[in-house]
Design an enzyme around this catalytic site. Structure first.
Site, PDB file in Angstrom:
ATOM      1  N   ARG A  34      18.814  50.715  17.351  1.00  0.00           N
ATOM      2  CA  ARG A  34      19.582  50.785  18.601  1.00  0.00           C
ATOM      3  C   ARG A  34      19.734  49.411  19.252  1.00  0.00           C
ATOM      4  NH1 ARG A  34      16.630  47.907  20.665  1.00  0.00           N
ATOM      5  NH2 ARG A  34      14.642  48.260  21.711  1.00  0.00           N
ATOM      6  N   GLU A  40      17.865  46.604  31.728  1.00  0.00           N
ATOM      7  CA  GLU A  40      16.715  45.949  31.088  1.00  0.00           C
ATOM      8  C   GLU A  40      15.546  45.864  32.068  1.00  0.00           C
ATOM      9  OE1 GLU A  40      16.387  45.801  27.634  1.00  0.00           O
ATOM     10  OE2 GLU A  40      18.285  44.727  27.777  1.00  0.00           O
ATOM     11  N   HIS A  41      14.360  46.174  31.579  1.00  0.00           N
ATOM     12  CA  HIS A  41      13.144  46.185  32.406  1.00  0.00           C
ATOM     13  C   HIS A  41      13.283  47.177  33.558  1.00  0.00           C
ATOM     14  CE1 HIS A  41      10.810  42.970  30.488  1.00  0.00           C
ATOM     15  NE2 HIS A  41      11.960  42.398  30.248  1.00  0.00           N
ATOM     16  N   ASP A  43      12.959  50.624  32.619  1.00  0.00           N
ATOM     17  CA  ASP A  43      12.323  51.869  32.147  1.00  0.00           C
ATOM     18  C   ASP A  43      11.001  52.159  32.864  1.00  0.00           C
ATOM     19  OD1 ASP A  43      11.164  49.723  30.806  1.00  0.00           O
ATOM     20  OD2 ASP A  43      10.956  50.781  28.895  1.00  0.00           O
ATOM     21  N   GLY A 129      11.378  44.001  13.056  1.00  0.00           N
ATOM     22  CA  GLY A 129      10.866  43.086  14.058  1.00  0.00           C
ATOM     23  C   GLY A 129      11.959  42.253  14.717  1.00  0.00           C
ATOM     24  N   GLY A 131      14.021  43.352  17.153  1.00  0.00           N
ATOM     25  CA  GLY A 131      14.377  43.846  18.477  1.00  0.00           C
ATOM     26  C   GLY A 131      15.415  44.951  18.460  1.00  0.00           C
ATOM     27  N   SER A 134      13.575  48.944  14.587  1.00  0.00           N
ATOM     28  CA  SER A 134      13.320  49.497  13.256  1.00  0.00           C
ATOM     29  C   SER A 134      12.152  50.473  13.321  1.00  0.00           C
ATOM     30  CB  SER A 134      13.019  48.380  12.260  1.00  0.00           C
ATOM     31  OG  SER A 134      11.767  47.772  12.520  1.00  0.00           O
ATOM     32  N   ASP A 179      13.876  53.994  22.949  1.00  0.00           N
ATOM     33  CA  ASP A 179      14.159  53.765  21.528  1.00  0.00           C
ATOM     34  C   ASP A 179      14.188  55.062  20.721  1.00  0.00           C
ATOM     35  OD1 ASP A 179      13.913  51.250  22.513  1.00  0.00           O
ATOM     36  OD2 ASP A 179      12.180  50.671  21.290  1.00  0.00           O
ATOM     37  N   TYR A 229       4.695  40.027  30.243  1.00  0.00           N
ATOM     38  CA  TYR A 229       5.075  41.429  30.421  1.00  0.00           C
ATOM     39  C   TYR A 229       4.175  42.144  31.440  1.00  0.00           C
ATOM     40  CZ  TYR A 229       6.338  46.237  29.111  1.00  0.00           C
ATOM     41  OH  TYR A 229       6.732  47.556  29.136  1.00  0.00           O
TER      42      TYR A 229
END
Ligand code: ADP
Ligand code: MG
Length: 395
Positions: A34, A40-41, A43, A129, A131, A134, A179, A229
């Site tokens: 996806r 963004e940020h 969630d 990996g 982004g 996967s 995701d 983060y």
């Protein structure tokens, strides 16, 4: 183009299965990666995200075997492993590819999938990996296979939530719901407006074939101390606490601006305010972009994407110079050159940009992006275009 990529992946997977196990596979499943168009940020603040499934997926070919466990070859890892069909396999200390697969198998069995022993081949053209998730496409593909072999249907939302648990428990990644939701529920020609607080999703048509999505990987990932983060999350939580709400989702822009002084102090300066301003503003932009897409108002769509990027760059401070270069090249090409909008996508500090572009200009835009990026950054960007794709399915 993308049809061809899929057919190639499918043919290769079937061929590998025959090579490994000497018979043709009886079951084939696929689940996509996806990209997040905007949101963004948001969630972990209970806000909105707006992902779509891409035309890159994980395919699994399988057939029941006489064994009591599953023997699975991952072509991407070049390795085979054995997986007990046991609901209580403990997560391994060290997370490896087998962790995702075992997690999805064990949780599926726990949920009632009575699968026999089987042989399988996993094959993916989602970059690992990179982004583009996967990992979620792998979890959802395994869960879909377990439904098919085990004669059950979990329901798409239940399956997505289960795969999120796989990621939490077996891959030890405290991810949100995006995701796995989009990999399980994605629809061709649609993006998904997902409310992370209520977990309700709405499919938003993006049917116009003259518009494509261009994903450009900067091929940089800045090594961080791992403190970035947690700082963003903690800042948002602290801002919400000071504003007297559970989640920043529960604050509107007017209230936030009127309460600005509550978020500014000696110790933090205006940091908490800037973090909250991004989170609250991003929800507004996400809803606005979804509406503008439906209306075919490309000016407004593009404006939301650029505003999102600058907010992530300046207020949330999660961009990096290489990504900013990619966005500025796209912006300079402009609407006239076929670029509707562009922004960073994913957690930040590297990774990919996502741009909406005119389909007939994809080749030219790709060429300029690659050339200019090379000139300015001295690195190769990896670029491909896609249209919104179908979620997990049995083939
Ligand atoms: P992303 O989800 O952004 O691609 P992650 O680090 O979350 O990156 O997930 C990548 C990991 O998922 C890989 O290192 C591997 O362990 C596992 N994985 C994904 N696809 C496959 C695959 N086809 N075969 C085996 N493992 C895979
Ligand atoms: Mg992942």
């Amino acid at each position: 183009m993308s049809e061809r990529l899929f057919e190639e992946l499918l043919d290769e997977t079937k061929r590998l299965f025959v090579e490994k196990y000497g018979v043709a596979p009886q079951v084939l499943v696929a689940a996509p990666g996806r990209v997040n168009l905007i949101g963004e940020h948001t969630d972990y603040n209970g806000g909105f995200v707006f992902p779509m499934a891409i035309e890159r997926c994980t395919i699994i070919a399988a057939s029941p075997s006489a064994a009591s466990s599953a023997t699975i070859f991952s072509n991407n890892m070049g390795a085979t492993a054995d997986f007990p069909l046991d609901p209580d396999v403990a997560p391994a200390d060290k997370v490896e590819w087998t962790s995702y697969v075992q997690g999805a198998i064990s949780m599926s069995v726990k949920k009632g999938a009575k699968a026999p022993g089987f042989n399988a081949v996993i094959n993916s053209n989602v970059p690992l990996g990179g982004g583009l998730s996967s990992s979620a496409s792998l979890e959802v593909a395994v869960a879909t296979l377990m439904e098919e072999l085990g004669g059950v249907s979990f329901g798409k939302v239940e399956k997505a939530l289960m795969c999120q648990q796989v990621e939490h428990v077996y891959a030890k990644m405290a991810c949100g719901i995006m995701d796995q939701f989009i990999s399980a529920l994605g629809e061709k020609d649609h993006a998904m407006l997902l409310d992370c607080r209520s977990q309700e999703s709405k499919m938003i048509p993006l049917t116009d074939p003259s518009v494509s999505v261009l994903i450009a990987n900067s091929n940089v990932k800045h090594a961080l101390t791992g403190s970035e983060y947690p700082e963003r999350r903690a800042s948002c939580e602290e801002a919400a606490r000071r504003l007297g709400v559970k989640l920043l989702r529960d604050v509107d822009l007017e209230t936030l601006l009127a309460s600005k002084d509550k978020l500014i102090d000696e110790e933090n300066g205006d940091r908490l305010f800037k973090r909250a301003f991004h989170a609250v503003g991003e929800d507004v932009r996400t809803l606005k972009m979804a509406d503008a897409l439906v209306a075919g108002d490309w000016e407004t769509v593009g404006a939301q994407m650029y505003a999102s990027h600058y907010s992530l760059r300046d207020d949330y401070e999660v961009s990096c110079p290489e990504i900013d270069v990619l966005v500025e090249i796209a912006r300079n090409i402009g609407m006239e050159g076929g670029v509707i909008g562009s922004r960073i996508t994913g957690g930040g500090f590297g990774g990919c940009t996502v741009s909406l572009v005119k389909t007939d200009k994809v080749d030219e835009i790709t060429r300029i992006l690659k050339e200019e990026y090379k000139n300015q950054v001295g690195k190769e960007a990896t670029i491909f275009s896609t249209r919104p794709a179908q979620g997990a399915r049995v083939l």
